[in-house]
Structures are given as C-alpha cells and as structure tokens.
Design a protein around this motif. Structure first.
Motif, mmCIF file in Angstrom:
data_model
loop_
_atom_site.group_PDB
_atom_site.id
_atom_site.type_symbol
_atom_site.label_atom_id
_atom_site.label_comp_id
_atom_site.label_asym_id
_atom_site.label_seq_id
_atom_site.Cartn_x
_atom_site.Cartn_y
_atom_site.Cartn_z
ATOM 1 N N THR A 24 82.367 40.162 33.882
ATOM 2 C CA THR A 24 82.282 39.130 33.001
ATOM 3 C C THR A 24 83.587 40.389 31.698
ATOM 4 O OG1 THR A 24 81.007 37.870 33.423
ATOM 5 C CG2 THR A 24 82.129 38.057 30.801
ATOM 6 N N HIS B 291 85.408 36.024 33.655
ATOM 7 C CA HIS B 291 85.083 36.088 34.761
ATOM 8 C C HIS B 291 85.233 37.439 36.168
ATOM 9 C CE1 HIS B 291 81.813 34.688 32.397
ATOM 10 N NE2 HIS B 291 82.257 33.178 32.733
ATOM 11 N N THR B 292 85.241 38.227 36.491
ATOM 12 C CA THR B 292 86.235 38.841 37.548
ATOM 13 C C THR B 292 85.266 38.677 39.192
ATOM 14 O OG1 THR B 292 86.163 40.493 36.719
ATOM 15 C CG2 THR B 292 87.631 39.535 36.288
ATOM 16 N N THR B 293 86.278 38.622 40.087
ATOM 17 C CA THR B 293 85.448 39.380 41.329
ATOM 18 C C THR B 293 85.744 40.514 41.896
ATOM 19 O OG1 THR B 293 86.527 38.080 42.793
ATOM 20 C CG2 THR B 293 84.779 37.544 41.788
ATOM 21 N N LEU C 142 77.935 30.595 37.272
ATOM 22 C CA LEU C 142 79.283 31.214 38.155
ATOM 23 C C LEU C 142 78.984 31.270 39.623
ATOM 24 C CD1 LEU C 142 79.725 35.053 36.447
ATOM 25 C CD2 LEU C 142 80.316 32.567 35.812
ATOM 26 N N VAL D 268 80.608 41.559 40.889
ATOM 27 C CA VAL D 268 80.800 40.494 39.604
ATOM 28 C C VAL D 268 81.052 40.435 38.387
ATOM 29 C CG1 VAL D 268 80.832 38.082 38.979
ATOM 30 C CG2 VAL D 268 80.420 38.606 41.402
ATOM 31 N N ILE E 17 86.317 32.624 42.771
ATOM 32 C CA ILE E 17 85.078 32.013 41.534
ATOM 33 C C ILE E 17 85.585 30.898 40.732
ATOM 34 C CG2 ILE E 17 86.374 34.431 39.924
ATOM 35 C CD1 ILE E 17 83.746 34.875 39.003
ATOM 36 N N GLU F 183 81.625 34.221 48.403
ATOM 37 C CA GLU F 183 80.697 35.877 48.772
ATOM 38 C C GLU F 183 81.623 35.508 50.323
ATOM 39 O OE1 GLU F 183 77.785 38.877 49.427
ATOM 40 O OE2 GLU F 183 77.164 37.034 49.713
ATOM 41 N N PRO G 163 83.505 39.695 47.483
ATOM 42 C CA PRO G 163 83.630 38.405 47.061
ATOM 43 C C PRO G 163 85.279 38.337 46.743
ATOM 44 C CG PRO G 163 81.724 40.491 45.345
ATOM 45 C CD PRO G 163 82.748 40.569 46.538
ATOM 46 N N ASP H 215 87.938 30.803 48.306
ATOM 47 C CA ASP H 215 88.051 30.583 46.839
ATOM 48 C C ASP H 215 87.125 29.240 46.730
ATOM 49 O OD1 ASP H 215 88.491 30.463 44.135
ATOM 50 O OD2 ASP H 215 91.046 29.362 44.805
ATOM 51 N N VAL I 203 80.544 31.684 43.884
ATOM 52 C CA VAL I 203 81.385 32.978 43.848
ATOM 53 C C VAL I 203 81.520 32.628 45.551
ATOM 54 C CG1 VAL I 203 82.076 35.380 44.368
ATOM 55 C CG2 VAL I 203 81.283 34.416 41.822
#
Length: 531
Positions: free
Chosen positions: A328, A318-320, A357, A326, A349, A361, A346, A388, A359
């Motif tokens: 996956t 999973h990435t931002t 998830l 966001v 995560i 923001e 964002p 974070d 996050v």
C-alpha cells in the motif's frame, strides 16, 4: 461493432522500455528492449524507430547488445540465460545457454565478453563458435553494462556495492577503480576517454571520473532517471536509455536533455481511478498518471519497483507484484507498507467497502482477502489462473480466469460461473449491473449482463496482448537464484461513474478511455469514480 468512442489518454510507446544500446555498422542506434522482447534501431536524425528483431524471434528478454568488428551483433538474453549472435545478414546462432542472468556484454575486435547480473556472478569471455566460456573473474556483486577502456582493460560495475572495477582482457586480479558510486548500472567511455558511470535510481546522476589525471569526480545531473545505458556517436554526443521510461535522450555535459524518441510506458498493467477522478497506472517499475495531453510524458508518482495490479482507496494506492508482494502506497506521506509477502503470483486487486483487499493469487488458483491487520485469508479457491477481481455495490466479488476461459461470481466462497468459452479474459470491472471484460486473445471488450448472463461485444481491435506474452512463449517469472524475471502481461480496466472505461492497452503501451456512444469525450468525463 464498436459501441464506444475511443480517446487516447497515453500515447503508444515508440520504444517499449530501452535498455542496452550500441551503434551499428549502418550508423543507427540499436536498442535492446527487455520488457518488449525485441530489438529496435533508431535513426537519431529523425527519431524514427524500426523493429529489427520482433518479439516472435528467438529472443525472450534482451538486455544488452554489442557489435564486433565484423558487424555481428551479440545479445544477452537475460531470463533464459543465453547469449546470441546475429550475423550481418540477420541469421541467429546461439553462442551459449550456460550463463545465469547474462547482462553486460562487450566486443573487442571479434572477442566477446559477458557478465552475470547475480550476486557472486562471473565475467566471461565467450567463444563465438559455441565453445566453453573462459572465466576471467568471479564474485561480481551484480554485473551490468561494461566497456573496454582506453588502457586496454575491461571496466564493469558492481551494482550492489556501488563500485567500478577493471580487469585485463586475458584475466587476472580485478582492480578497484571507483568506490561509493551512486547506483552504478553502466560503465561507458566517451570519445575523449573519460569514464562515465550511469545511475539506475531516481537521482538521474551520471558520475564522471578523471582517470588520466587526478581521479577527481564530477556529476551530470538532469531530470532523467532510471537510466540504463549510454552510447556516444562520432561527435561525442551522449545518448541514454531508461529501463523504466523507455525512449532515447541526448544528455549534454551540463545536464540539458533533448528527447530523441519519446518516453512512454513499459506495460501498462493495472489501472484505477481515485476519488478525485485521477487515473493511476501500474507500470512494472513505477506508479504513473497520464498527463493533460496524450503526447506528453506521463507523470511518475513513485518509482516503486514491480507493480502490476492497482486499486485506489482515498489517498492510498494498493498494489500487487507478481513476485509475491501486496503493498500500500500512501500518496500523502510517500510511504509504502507491505500488506502480504510470499504469495504465488498475485495480480488483480480490488478494495471492498470495509477496506478489505481482495487479490487474485494467479499462481495458486485462488482469491485471498487481506484485512486491516494484514491477516490473509482464502476467499475462494479451486480456480485455474485467476487474473483480476472486481467488487460491485453489494460487495459481491467477481473474478476472471484466463486458464479456464471464464468469469465467475464468488458466492459463499464458491466460484459460480457467469460466462465461459472466452478468449483469455483478463481485466474486469463492474458498473451499473454490467461486467466489462478485456478478452485479450480476441482483442475485444465484452459486456456481460449480470442479471441475464447475456454477453455482447462492446469494442474490438483493442491493442492488448495475450497472457503468453506479446507473441511467442513466455519466459520465466524468476531467474536463479530467485531474482525477478519477466512478468506476465496484464490488460487492466477501470470504470468511471458515467460508464466510461479506461483500458491498459499493453499491446502497444497506450492507455485508452472508451466513452459510451452517447457521451462526448471531455476531461470532465474522467473526474468521476466508479459507483
């Protein structure tokens, strides 16, 4: 006092991203480093790199450079929309600040030309004395690196349409030279006058076009990809740069390569550990994994544009992206699923045990939750600039806030203070009742006892960068009209089951593994996931 034994997983980056390149009057190869905000010179005989313009100078995001016949260097500063002249003695003067996303630049004698990397961009001749630019043509579909051809015309790419054009130096009607060119990012001529067009994508292709004869094409294919620019020395050897990998490589006509300056990371940003103990690093232009040895090139898992926060969940990463996304990434299928869009910067995560998830923001001062159906809800708000998030074994959520200089635990939607007065806290992780915090302003790793609130210094002198950039003021996140600009640095952290910590050391481009003092470094230590 350091309580940790440090091991290098990924070496420091000798060239923090490599973009525009040109040979200087001294014979060295000068390289613009967009993400690092600096310019370096490379001795091709030794591979030595010398920082010529450090990041605390006038440049924010140098993307391309060229030298005129008097030895002055001209630099496009993409995000703030400026072009600079650096005289032979090192003095800087602003040529223009009235260009949107200036990228490609070329010098013909003492004449200077630059183009705009936007849809509908312009190609201009600039006045070194600071006068009004002259528009040669408009309607460029994302311009980039350009060069004077042997016929006395200026050649430039349209990145969006896969075309190469040329135009007389005094303006006129642009002429299409080549269509259907894969991912054109730079137009270059070798010493024999052959046209070569570099591809910016994953293919690593350089297209050679025979302009003097039949117009036939051939391709140079190598293991290099994400190409950005090229330069030819007096012996007609071709040297190429990569915006994603950095470094400088010699590329032969048959596709063989020789690395002059090693490749490295452009960040790094977030780090995470999967179930098998694999380390994954979010590196702005790609997802990567460390190699078996720190002096080897990292492995690119996927060239996924703009990744900053990362969290592993089985085969899913999973990435931002600070530009609002966001996503996956499924490592088994190689597919990408967008989970949320339009968020305000964002960054960090984490994944809860139920798959939700969480996050940070950052731009909105809140933490959001994204469920299995991609529904976004607010978990906590009223924060300053959350960076974070972390989750403990009891599914409790923690957050770092670099603006409020504090870390919090979220209880019933309310951030409850754990520790304040910190120096730009960024990456956090929780292990065995302790929160570990990367304190970037003081370049320290802190350990916070979650039961007592006691704060101790776990390690110091970390090669991490504070949120405002490596030094100097922070450029904009976006370029008009809404194109990606410069991301905010982010020093991520992850923990293994034995309490070892992995840190994204974005101050020098390395990744560190910090073992507990009693633990002996070894590869087996890495093959465990944070409990």
């Amino acid at each position: 006092m350091n309580r940790r034994k440090a091991e290098l997983l990924v070496r420091a980056s000798p060239l923090w991203g490599s973009n525009g390149m040109a040979f200087g009057p001294d014979g060295r190869l000068y390289v613009a480093q967009f993400l690092a905000g600096q310019i370096s010179a490379v001795d091709l005989a030794t591979g030595d790199v010398d920082v010529v313009v450090p990041p605390d100078g006038p440049l924010h995001s140098p993307d391309d450079l060229a030298f005129d016949s008097d030895g002055a260097m001209y630099v496009t500063d993409l995000v703030p929309g400026r072009v600079w002249r650096r005289g032979p003695t090192g003095d800087f003067t602003l040529v223009t600040g009235e260009i949107t996303a200036p990228n490609g630049i070329a010098c013909v004698g003492t004449r200077v030309f630059a183009n705009e990397m936007i849809p509908g961009g312009r190609l201009l001749e600039l006045s070194p004395a600071g006068g009004e630019p002259t528009v040669l043509t408009a309607g460029l579909a994302m311009g980039n690196a350009m060069q004077l051809g042997p016929d006395g015309q200026l050649y430039y790419p349209h990145m969006l349409t896969g075309e190469v054009f040329r135009i007389p130096l005094d303006g006129g009607e642009p002429e299409l030279v080549a269509a259907d060119v894969p991912d054109p990012v730079a137009v270059r001529f070798d010493r024999a006058g052959a046209l070569l067009v570099l591809a910016r994508g994953a293919s690593g292709i350089v297209t050679r076009v025979d302009l003097a004869g039949t117009g036939d094409r051939s391709e140079i294919v190598s293991e290099l990809n994400a190409l950005d620019n090229a330069a030819f020395d007096a012996d007609n050897r071709m040297f190429v740069s990569s915006y994603a990998h950095g470094g400088v490589a010699e590329l032969a006509a048959d596709g063989r390569t020789r690395q002059i300056v090693p490749r490295g990371l452009g960040g790094p940003f977030g780090v995470t550990i999967d179930l098998g103990g694999g380390v994954h690093v979010a590196d702005h232009y790609r997802l990567t994994q460390p190699a078996d040895r720190p002096d080897e090139d990292v492995t690119t898992t996927e060239q996924l544009t703009f990744v900053h926060g990362i969290a592993a969940d089985g085969d899913l990463l999973h990435t931002t992206s600070q530009y609002g996304h966001v996503r996956t990434y499924d490592r088994r299928s190689g597919t990408v699923r967008t989970r949320a869009d339009g968020l305000n910067r964002p960054l960090g995560i984490a994944v809860r045990a139920d798959g939700t998830l969480l996050v940070a923001e950052s731009g909105a001062g809140r933490i959001v939750a994204i469920d299995h159906d991609d529904q976004v809800s607010v978990l906590a708000e009223g924060l300053g600039r959350p960076v974070d998030v972390a989750v403990d074994a009891g599914r409790r959520c923690y957050v770092s806030d670099e603006q409020l200089a504090a870390v919090y635990r979220v209880e019933h939607g309310v951030p409850v203070l754990l520790a304040d007065g910190l120096g730009t806290p960024q990456g956090i992780t929780v292990h065995d009742g302790t929160m570990y915090v990367v304190e970037t302003a003081h370049r320290r790793l802190l350990a916070i006892d979650l039961a007592t609130g006691e704060v101790e210094v776990e390690a110091g002198s970390l090669p991490v960068a504070a949120a405002a950039g490596l030094t100097g003021p922070e450029p904009g996140l976006f370029i008009p009209p809404g194109l990606p600009g410069m991301p905010r640095p982010f020093a991520g952290i992850a923990a293994t089951a034995d309490g070892s910590l992995i840190i994204a050391a974005n101050g020098d481009g390395s990744v560190l593994l910090l073992h507990p003092e009693e633990a002996a470094p070894g590869r087996s230590d890495r093959c465990a996931r944070d409990a």
